[in-house]
Design a protein around this motif. Structure first.
Motif, PDB file in Angstrom:
ATOM      1  N   VAL A 132       0.841  -1.202   0.000  1.00 13.57           N
ATOM      2  CA  VAL A 132       0.000   0.000   0.000  1.00 13.57           C
ATOM      3  C   VAL A 132       0.875   1.251   0.000  1.00 13.57           C
ATOM      4  O   VAL A 132       0.594   2.224  -0.721  1.00 13.57           O
ATOM      5  CB  VAL A 132      -0.952  -0.013   1.215  1.00 13.57           C
ATOM      6  CG1 VAL A 132      -1.666   1.327   1.359  1.00 13.57           C
ATOM      7  CG2 VAL A 132      -1.977  -1.128   1.079  1.00 13.57           C
ATOM      8  N   ILE A 133       1.943   1.248   0.790  1.00  9.46           N
ATOM      9  CA  ILE A 133       2.861   2.390   0.812  1.00  9.46           C
ATOM     10  C   ILE A 133       3.466   2.614  -0.571  1.00  9.46           C
ATOM     11  O   ILE A 133       3.532   3.751  -1.066  1.00  9.46           O
ATOM     12  CB  ILE A 133       3.967   2.151   1.864  1.00  9.46           C
ATOM     13  CG1 ILE A 133       3.372   2.165   3.273  1.00  9.46           C
ATOM     14  CG2 ILE A 133       5.068   3.212   1.744  1.00  9.46           C
ATOM     15  CD1 ILE A 133       4.364   1.758   4.351  1.00  9.46           C
ATOM     16  N   ASP A 134       3.901   1.540  -1.222  1.00 12.45           N
ATOM     17  CA  ASP A 134       4.476   1.664  -2.567  1.00 12.45           C
ATOM     18  C   ASP A 134       3.457   2.201  -3.566  1.00 12.45           C
ATOM     19  O   ASP A 134       3.783   3.050  -4.414  1.00 12.45           O
ATOM     20  CB  ASP A 134       4.999   0.303  -3.035  1.00 12.45           C
ATOM     21  CG  ASP A 134       6.213  -0.165  -2.252  1.00 12.45           C
ATOM     22  OD1 ASP A 134       6.963   0.694  -1.755  1.00 12.45           O
ATOM     23  OD2 ASP A 134       6.407  -1.396  -2.131  1.00 12.45           O
ATOM     24  N   TYR A 161       5.295   1.897 -12.171  1.00 14.87           N
ATOM     25  CA  TYR A 161       5.232   0.849 -11.155  1.00 14.87           C
ATOM     26  C   TYR A 161       6.253  -0.255 -11.438  1.00 14.87           C
ATOM     27  O   TYR A 161       6.956  -0.720 -10.535  1.00 14.87           O
ATOM     28  CB  TYR A 161       3.821   0.244 -11.101  1.00 14.87           C
ATOM     29  CG  TYR A 161       2.846   1.019 -10.257  1.00 14.87           C
ATOM     30  CD1 TYR A 161       3.062   1.208  -8.895  1.00 14.87           C
ATOM     31  CD2 TYR A 161       1.687   1.552 -10.811  1.00 14.87           C
ATOM     32  CE1 TYR A 161       2.167   1.909  -8.117  1.00 14.87           C
ATOM     33  CE2 TYR A 161       0.776   2.257 -10.043  1.00 14.87           C
ATOM     34  CZ  TYR A 161       1.013   2.441  -8.689  1.00 14.87           C
ATOM     35  OH  TYR A 161       0.122   3.142  -7.922  1.00 14.87           O
ATOM     36  N   ILE A 162       6.317  -0.696 -12.691  1.00 12.05           N
ATOM     37  CA  ILE A 162       7.239  -1.786 -13.032  1.00 12.05           C
ATOM     38  C   ILE A 162       8.691  -1.333 -12.892  1.00 12.05           C
ATOM     39  O   ILE A 162       9.535  -2.067 -12.355  1.00 12.05           O
ATOM     40  CB  ILE A 162       6.961  -2.296 -14.454  1.00 12.05           C
ATOM     41  CG1 ILE A 162       5.593  -3.017 -14.486  1.00 12.05           C
ATOM     42  CG2 ILE A 162       8.054  -3.245 -14.925  1.00 12.05           C
ATOM     43  CD1 ILE A 162       5.151  -3.432 -15.871  1.00 12.05           C
ATOM     44  N   ALA A 163       9.003  -0.119 -13.358  1.00 14.84           N
ATOM     45  CA  ALA A 163      10.373   0.383 -13.240  1.00 14.84           C
ATOM     46  C   ALA A 163      10.772   0.527 -11.771  1.00 14.84           C
ATOM     47  O   ALA A 163      11.879   0.137 -11.365  1.00 14.84           O
ATOM     48  CB  ALA A 163      10.503   1.720 -13.964  1.00 14.84           C
ATOM     49  N   TYR A 164       9.879   1.101 -10.974  1.00 13.48           N
ATOM     50  CA  TYR A 164      10.139   1.288  -9.540  1.00 13.48           C
ATOM     51  C   TYR A 164      10.415  -0.043  -8.848  1.00 13.48           C
ATOM     52  O   TYR A 164      11.425  -0.216  -8.154  1.00 13.48           O
ATOM     53  CB  TYR A 164       8.922   1.981  -8.930  1.00 13.48           C
ATOM     54  CG  TYR A 164       8.848   1.977  -7.417  1.00 13.48           C
ATOM     55  CD1 TYR A 164       9.524   2.936  -6.670  1.00 13.48           C
ATOM     56  CD2 TYR A 164       8.076   1.040  -6.746  1.00 13.48           C
ATOM     57  CE1 TYR A 164       9.442   2.947  -5.280  1.00 13.48           C
ATOM     58  CE2 TYR A 164       7.983   1.044  -5.365  1.00 13.48           C
ATOM     59  CZ  TYR A 164       8.666   1.997  -4.636  1.00 13.48           C
ATOM     60  OH  TYR A 164       8.582   1.999  -3.263  1.00 13.48           O
ATOM     61  N   LEU A 184      13.783  -1.946 -10.413  1.00 11.25           N
ATOM     62  CA  LEU A 184      15.089  -1.363 -10.104  1.00 11.25           C
ATOM     63  C   LEU A 184      15.440  -1.516  -8.621  1.00 11.25           C
ATOM     64  O   LEU A 184      16.561  -1.898  -8.272  1.00 11.25           O
ATOM     65  CB  LEU A 184      15.110   0.120 -10.502  1.00 11.25           C
ATOM     66  CG  LEU A 184      15.025   0.394 -12.004  1.00 11.25           C
ATOM     67  CD1 LEU A 184      14.963   1.893 -12.275  1.00 11.25           C
ATOM     68  CD2 LEU A 184      16.218  -0.224 -12.727  1.00 11.25           C
ATOM     69  N   LEU A 185      14.489  -1.241  -7.742  1.00 14.83           N
ATOM     70  CA  LEU A 185      14.786  -1.327  -6.312  1.00 14.83           C
ATOM     71  C   LEU A 185      14.943  -2.774  -5.853  1.00 14.83           C
ATOM     72  O   LEU A 185      15.808  -3.078  -5.022  1.00 14.83           O
ATOM     73  CB  LEU A 185      13.688  -0.624  -5.510  1.00 14.83           C
ATOM     74  CG  LEU A 185      13.613   0.901  -5.676  1.00 14.83           C
ATOM     75  CD1 LEU A 185      12.572   1.493  -4.737  1.00 14.83           C
ATOM     76  CD2 LEU A 185      14.964   1.556  -5.433  1.00 14.83           C
ATOM     77  N   THR A 186      14.115  -3.665  -6.393  1.00 17.08           N
ATOM     78  CA  THR A 186      14.229  -5.068  -5.993  1.00 17.08           C
ATOM     79  C   THR A 186      15.538  -5.670  -6.475  1.00 17.08           C
ATOM     80  O   THR A 186      16.211  -6.404  -5.740  1.00 17.08           O
ATOM     81  CB  THR A 186      13.050  -5.880  -6.548  1.00 17.08           C
ATOM     82  OG1 THR A 186      11.823  -5.349  -6.031  1.00 17.08           O
ATOM     83  CG2 THR A 186      13.158  -7.346  -6.153  1.00 17.08           C
ATOM     84  N   ALA A 187      15.951  -5.351  -7.711  1.00 11.75           N
ATOM     85  CA  ALA A 187      17.211  -5.890  -8.231  1.00 11.75           C
ATOM     86  C   ALA A 187      18.417  -5.286  -7.531  1.00 11.75           C
ATOM     87  O   ALA A 187      19.485  -5.901  -7.473  1.00 11.75           O
ATOM     88  CB  ALA A 187      17.305  -5.646  -9.736  1.00 11.75           C
TER      89      ALA A 187
END
Length: 247
Positions: free
Chosen positions: A114-116, A159-162, A165-168
């Protein structure tokens, strides 16, 4: 005779990823555990059979060492004749989570998501509002949804870029960082690769942006409440990842 550990011995190659899981300390053959590992001096045959030099190259009493092909127990007790993989005690199925932190609570995962969504949603509105791109434009009795696709496309890309990038990079979106969680590769606990992170993000966010909105988020993310044993959402299953606690 080679000095490399036999396959499946549990020893991991050195890795720079601080999140990669490691076998728990004090296990058989580990330094300071007090018990010799396979092939160490005084441990008998290199595969856990009888005393070394017991009549065959593997230390057993018969042609293969006491009934098992490599000096273990009766044939069929394990892949090398013993109860375990190298003639030790019986072992259960390998647990991919062994050596990883505990799985994250599903309720905390929901709050992080929800925060994301709020953070990225604010950026989507700020980018599209100056151009008059809204999901619905009401003019008298007419409702125009023509611009909705543009906003959905912007939302999907962001959403997909965010998420990717952060997960990788660290395994953590901002929401997960705030709530002390991270995404881990199920196979070894490492931070997911860019390809894995992209797949995970696409499965979660493409349906959300274009057709199913919150319904898909509830289905994909809510799957972790009922999934056993790894508490995976549908996007985790597609990418073979889990979410674990960091504190």
């Amino acid at each position: 005779m080679t000095t490399e550990p036999p396959p499946g011995s549990g020893q991991q190659p050195p890795d720079d990823d601080p999140f990669r899981k490691h076998p728990p300390p004090g296990g058989p053959g580990s330094e300071g555990s007090g018990s010799p590992g396979p092939g160490s001096p005084g441990s008998g045959s290199p595969y856990g059979g009888g005393p070394a030099g017991g009549g065959d190259p593997y230390g057993g009493g018969g042609p293969y060492g006491g009934g098992g092909p490599y000096g273990g127990g009766p044939p069929g007790g394990g892949p090398f004749g013993g109860g375990g993989p190298y003639g030790g005690a019986p072992q259960g199925p390998s647990d991919p989570l062994a050596g990883m932190p505990p799985l994250a609570d599903s309720a905390r995962r929901t709050l992080a998501r929800v925060i994301d969504m709020i953070l990225v949603g604010i950026v989507v509105v700020l980018l599209t509002w100056p151009f008059g791109v809204n999901e619905y434009n009401v003019d008298g009795n007419d409702v125009n949804v023509g611009n909705g696709f543009v906003q959905s496309a912007v939302a999907a890309v962001l959403y997909i870029a965010y998420d990717t990038l952060l997960t990788a990079r660290t395994g953590q979106t901002l929401g997960k960082r705030l709530l002390h969680m991270r995404v881990a590769d199920l196979s070894d606990g490492s931070t997911p690769s860019v390809q894995t992170s992209l797949m995970r993000a696409a499965v979660l966010w493409l349906p959300f942006a274009f057709c199913c909105a919150c319904v898909w988020t509830v289905i994909a993310g809510g799957w972790s409440y009922f999934d056993r044993p790894y508490k995976q959402g549908l996007h985790d299953k597609a990418a073979r990842t889990v979410v674990v606690s960091t504190g």
